[in-house]
Design an enzyme around this catalytic site. Structure first.
Site, PDB file in Angstrom:
ATOM      1  N   GLY A   1      54.370 -29.752 -24.574  1.00 32.62           N
ATOM      2  CA  GLY A   1      54.526 -29.948 -23.132  1.00 32.62           C
ATOM      3  C   GLY A   1      55.752 -30.756 -22.771  1.00 32.62           C
ATOM      4  CB  ALA A   2      56.821 -33.405 -21.704  1.00 29.28           C
ATOM      5  CG  MET A   3      59.515 -36.146 -27.321  1.00 31.74           C
ATOM      6  SD  MET A   3      57.960 -36.588 -28.169  1.00 31.74           S
ATOM      7  CE  MET A   3      58.346 -38.258 -28.653  1.00 31.74           C
ATOM      8  CD  GLU A   4      55.921 -39.856 -26.533  1.00 28.55           C
ATOM      9  OE1 GLU A   4      55.816 -38.652 -26.223  1.00 28.55           O
ATOM     10  OE2 GLU A   4      55.265 -40.368 -27.463  1.00 28.55           O
ATOM     11  CG  ASN A   5      62.636 -37.987 -26.650  1.00 25.68           C
ATOM     12  OD1 ASN A   5      62.062 -37.948 -27.725  1.00 25.68           O
ATOM     13  ND2 ASN A   5      62.865 -36.892 -25.916  1.00 25.68           N
TER      14      ASN A   5
ATOM     15  CG  HIS B   1      50.945 -37.716 -21.299  1.00 23.44           C
ATOM     16  ND1 HIS B   1      49.649 -37.876 -21.750  1.00 23.44           N
ATOM     17  CD2 HIS B   1      51.715 -37.678 -22.405  1.00 23.44           C
ATOM     18  CE1 HIS B   1      49.645 -37.922 -23.068  1.00 23.44           C
ATOM     19  NE2 HIS B   1      50.899 -37.806 -23.496  1.00 23.44           N
ATOM     20  CD  GLU B   2      55.281 -36.685 -22.213  1.00 24.95           C
ATOM     21  OE1 GLU B   2      55.520 -37.525 -23.103  1.00 24.95           O
ATOM     22  OE2 GLU B   2      54.436 -35.774 -22.358  1.00 24.95           O
TER      23      GLU B   2
HETATM   24  N1  TRP Z   1      54.338 -37.077 -27.802  1.00 24.73           N
HETATM   25  C1  TRP Z   1      54.300 -35.839 -27.064  1.00 24.73           C
HETATM   26  C2  TRP Z   1      53.274 -36.054 -25.980  1.00 24.73           C
HETATM   27  O1  TRP Z   1      53.570 -36.549 -24.953  1.00 24.73           O
HETATM   28  C3  TRP Z   1      53.897 -34.680 -27.907  1.00 24.73           C
HETATM   29  C4  TRP Z   1      54.976 -33.829 -28.464  1.00 24.73           C
HETATM   30  C5  TRP Z   1      56.009 -33.310 -27.808  1.00 24.73           C
HETATM   31  C6  TRP Z   1      55.065 -33.310 -29.775  1.00 24.73           C
HETATM   32  N2  TRP Z   1      56.732 -32.509 -28.653  1.00 24.73           N
HETATM   33  C7  TRP Z   1      56.169 -32.495 -29.842  1.00 24.73           C
HETATM   34  C8  TRP Z   1      54.304 -33.447 -30.901  1.00 24.73           C
HETATM   35  C9  TRP Z   1      56.537 -31.819 -31.012  1.00 24.73           C
HETATM   36  C10 TRP Z   1      54.654 -32.794 -32.069  1.00 24.73           C
HETATM   37  C11 TRP Z   1      55.767 -31.986 -32.113  1.00 24.73           C
HETATM   38  O2  TRP Z   1      52.127 -35.865 -26.148  1.00 24.73           O
HETATM   39 ZN    ZN Z   2      51.584 -38.000 -25.358  1.00 27.06          ZN
END
Ligand code: TRP
Ligand code: ZN
Length: 880
Positions: free
Chosen positions: A269-273, A305-306
């Site tokens: 879905g998305a990533m919290e970098n 969430h992020e």
């Molecule tokens: N940490 C991310 C979330 O908000 C999850 C996630 C995004 C992820 N991209 C990913 C996990 C790629 C594994 C691989 O939940």
């Molecule tokens: Zn998460």
């Protein structure tokens, strides 16, 4: 077959890192096929490690080494070794901190796994969680190694005018050959899984937020130029999330800049970098004519969430990947609270429980069941599961219930204060909640270690002479892989009692008068007494779904209809309706299996008539009350799943309700149908939900009138909710203009990838007879692409996970189709391939014929050459 047998990683083997990297300076010369990476790392031995080897092992995969030096001295060939997974320096300096300088090449264009640095459409971006950083350069790729990052990006100025990384921009300039550079510095030490870079031709939608302490934060969303008109909702959601976290948790944003980039190709879905979230376009872009109301809600939830991860995940991170739920369960709980507060807590809770019960309960009852804190994995990417996320959130919610809102907040305050800047464990979280509240949660911890969904049964004993009720609750939990015997859990059971007239009863419990209590069920069997009752009450148990358990409580249809009319707990009122429909459907399934004629109990029709007449004014809630339990939820309750009988019985109920209540459905439809552009406010969302629920019933009549109604709405719609709801009703009926409607929808939206995903999904999930042939044809459609995860999910995922009737065709064609796709995807994108296997994992739940067909396909997958760890782990554990 795999080339080598893959390693299992165990929680019990955790040891602290032998070395630490305090700082890393990264220099990228970006190029689609030959990106040059230079990493300058300050390394020292970890004083908390007791290991005594002098070697230094840095993880790295699919990298081409150009040079390696320590403190400026290039290493000789015999001083290190490079393998498929790591680079080992045989003797690293022990007596002092030192600097390692590594240069390597990577090929983003060849990276179809979408992990590490890759190309999405024309932009370069990264995904490092969980272990993608090792595909960028050699590093101590583990979350308990936290470093300060400085990053310089160099690229062609025309192709990559925008160059982004974590933190604050510290400089930029021009270079020869039309190249330019930008430098970034993140002042917060972080694990490398939170590193990100993005480069591309991106338009920026900007706004500002003033924090509670008066700091002005720049908010920037980067998208392709043609999407700038679809960012308003994401920006608003971000501002709402920032304010909400200040108000609810006292947590403030910590950098001066918050960036979000939307990319077309994304595994999740998305990533919290840190400071630079990367999002699947699906969870950013929305315009009323392209996105549905539920898309708007999902965007709000994922943006929240992020954002919430900035504290629950980034400022306080995970010690190791077994602790994943520490950040994910907690952050899902936070985003659920946020979404509830933004819209309707009652509706949000029902949606979340519904998703948990239909999907996570199945996972917990199958071969892939694992605890919220797993103990072993082959591929960590396989553990981003419903259990870690959704059940993990339920575990945090139970802590919130047990401690109360104020106690929970005190615990969270202590957790963030005590562990800021650290990489910690689930145990540290529970300990902080205990310490802040002066309570002991020893038994509660089993929720983290024990897999499986507990079953709670209830026995009632009413003593009329003394006005006393005794409830005896019993808990048990079925065995799961590697956990044959279970211990009792600490289960909070929220309860209320109803008088015979439907009003809430006041009762005595533990010497005090109450209208609602939370019982602490801790033993395998436990009795609770309620006194001072004027008459025999109706029990409303597990209010708000206070624990993720299966409640088995025999109830008559009358009692369920009574609760559906009167329970003051919005969740249990909805639940009563679900149980009522479920019982009716199971009666019909029995009739189908015995070859008897089908008949729906009149009490069910009456109950739905009352729901149609009035549900208290919340139209979204009323729509939920009208929704029949999903086929997958019903199947979950059968000893042997009979997909055809489930479908037929449920359709029969829907059609019978439509026939008996046609006037009421039509009247409500007319009352709430507007020709509106589709703004996202609670009133309009409720109207659309309710009238579209009515439309889907009416279409079951298959009359020219109902067909006309759906087509009119489809053609006239000025918002996607109405357009797609009408199209879904058309596609799932014998509407004569089905193909024409689908074609015109395609022509209208062919430039909008996210809308075309919906077009694929609608056809893949149709219950109409020729669906499988259509799915096969759609695989050959020019708009289908196996390298785009959203497309794969829209077609292959939707067919195999949301179309039980056709996926489980008795001749096995659905299974063969899915296994073929998994094998193709395995070579392109192991994460996506592995997620697709889940359609086959539940094979033991079906009849002998289907079992053997599914098993055969799983075996074919396991026997494939060059099988990824991801697919191997899921397919082999499914067979075990
Ligand atoms: N940490 C991310 C979330 O908000 C999850 C996630 C995004 C992820 N991209 C990913 C996990 C790629 C594994 C691989 O939940
Ligand atoms: Zn998460």
């Amino acid at each position: 077959m795999r080339d080598a047998s893959p390693q299992t990683v165990y929680l019990k083997d955790y040891t602290p890192p032998e070395y630490l990297i305090d700082q890393i300076e990264l220099h990228f010369e970006l190029d689609e096929q030959r990106t040059r990476v230079q990493a300058r790392m300050n390394v020292r031995r970890n004083p908390h490690s007791s290991a005594d080897s002098v070697a230094l092992k840095l993880w790295g995969e699919e990298l081409q080494l150009l040079s390696i030096a320590i403190d400026g001295r290039p290493l000789q060939e015999n001083e290190f070794v490079v393998g498929d997974e790591a680079l080992i320096v045989h003797e690293a300096p022990q007596d002092r901190p030192f600097e390692i300088l590594i240069e390597n090449l990577i090929d983003p264009q060849a990276n179809t796994a979408l992990e590490g640095l890759y190309l999405s459409s024309s932009m370069l971006c990264t995904q490092c969680e969980a272990q993608g950083f090792r595909k960028i350069t050699w590093f101590l790729d583990r979350p308990d190694v936290m470093s300060r990052f400085k990053t310089t990006l160099v690229a062609d100025k025309a192709k990559y005018p925008v160059l982004l990384s974590n933190g604050n921009k510290t400089g930029s300039g021009e270079l020869e050959n039309n190249r330019h550079w930008v430098s970034w510095e993140d002042p917060f030490a972080k694990p490398c899984y939170l590193f990100a870079l993005v480069a591309g031709q991106l338009a920026c939608v900007a706004d500002q937020f003033v924090t509670m302490s008066g700091r002005r934060i720049d908010l920037q969303i980067f998208v392709e130029q043609h999407n700038v008109d679809k960012c308003g909702h994401a920006i608003q959601s971000l501002k709402n999330a920032m304010r909400w976290d200040e108000q609810t948790y006292g947590l403030e944003y910590d950098l001066d800049l918050y960036m979000i980039v939307a990319v077309d190709h994304f595994n999740m879905g998305a990533m919290e970098n840190k400071g630079l979230n990367v999002f699947n376009t699906k969870f950013v872009l929305a315009r009323p004519d392209t996105a549905t109301d539920s898309d708007y809600e999902h965007i709000e939830g994922v943006i929240g969430h992020e954002y919430f991860h900035n504290w629950s995940g980034n400022r306080v991170t995970c010690r190791d990947w077994f602790q994943l739920s520490l950040k994910e369960g907690f952050t899902v709980f936070r985003d659920q609270q946020f979404s509830g507060d933004m819209t309707s807590p009652a509706v949000k809770r029902i949606e979340d429980v519904n998703a948990l019960r239909t999907r996570q309960f199945a996972e917990d009852a199958g071969p892939l069941a694992h605890p919220v804190r797993p103990e072993a994995y082959i591929e960590i990417n396989n553990f981003y599961t419903l259990t870690v996320y959704e059940k993990g959130a339920e575990v945090v919610r139970m802590l919130h219930t047990l401690l109360g809102a104020a106690g929970f907040r005190m615990g969270c305050d202590l957790y963030f204060q005590r562990h800021d800047g650290q990489a910690v464990t689930c145990e540290d979280f529970v300990k902080a909640l205990e310490d802040a509240n002066g309570v002991e949660l020893g038994q509660f911890r089993r929720w983290y270690s024990q897999a499986g969904t507990p079953v709670v049964t209830v026995e009632q004993d009413y003593d009329a002479a003394n006005g006393r009720l005794q409830l005896t609750l019993r808990q048990s939990c079925p065995p799961t892989p590697n956990q044959p015997v279970k211990q009792p859990l600490h289960i909070p059971v929220k309860l209320g009692l109803l008088n015979a007239d439907g009003s809430p009863a006041t009762f005595e419990f533990a010497g005090q008068p109450h209208t609602e209590v939370t019982l602490d069920l801790t033993a395998a069997e436990q009795s609770f007494n309620f006194g001072n009752l004027a008459g025999k009450p109706v029990v409303s148990l597990l209010r708000g779904f206070s624990a993720p358990v299966t409640l088995q409580m025999p109830r008559s249809l009358d009692e369920l209809a009574f609760l559906l009319s009167h329970d003051s707990d919005t969740f249990n009122r909805w639940e009563a309706g679900q149980q009522l429909a479920t019982q009716a459907i199971f009666q019909l399934i029995d009739s189908i299996e015995l070859g008897r004629p089908l008949q729906l109990e009149p009490i069910v029709v009456d109950a739905y008539r009352r729901v149609l007449a009035d549900a208290g004014g919340d139209l979204s809630y009323q729509a939920l009350l009208l929704a029949l339990p999903e086929e997958s939820y019903l199947s979950g309750q059968m000893p042997v799943i009979d997909v055809e009988a489930v479908h037929q019985a449920r359709e029969f109920v829907k059609k019978t309700l439509a026939e008996n209540l046609a006037e009421q459905f039509l009247e409500l439809y007319r009352q709430y149908h507007r020709d509106e552009s589709g703004c996202f406010d609670a009133g309009a969302v409720g109207r659309r939900r309710l009238k579209n629920a009515c439309l889907s019933y009416l279409c079951k009549l298959e009359t020219p009138d109902s067909h006309r109604l759906a087509e009119q709405q489809f053609r006239a719609a000025r918002n996607m909710t109405d357009q797609i709801s009408a199209l879904a009703a058309i596609v799932n009926s014998r509407h004569p203009d089905q193909d024409d409607c689908l074609d015109s929808f395609y022509r209208q939206w062919q430039q909008e990838a996210l809308v075309i995903d919906k077009w694929f999904t609608l056809q893949a999930t149709s219950s109409m007879p020729n669906t499988f042939a259509k799915v096969q044809n759609l695989m050959r459609h020019p708009a289908f692409d196996m390298k785009t995860p959203n497309r794969v999910r829209a077609l292959v995922g939707a067919f195999s996970q949301s179309n039980p009737l056709h996926f489980h065709a008795a001749n096995g064609e659905g299974y063969r189709f899915l296994a073929d796709r998994v094998i193709e995807l395995n070579a392109l994108n192991p994460q996506i391939a592995s997620r697709m296997v889940s359609g086959l994992a539940q094979w033991r739940r079906y009849d002998a014929n289907r079992q053997s067909l599914m098993k055969q396909e799983l075996q074919r997958i396991v026997a494939t050459d060059h099988l990824s760890k991801d697919v191997y782990e899921i397919a082999s554990k499914s067979l075990a």
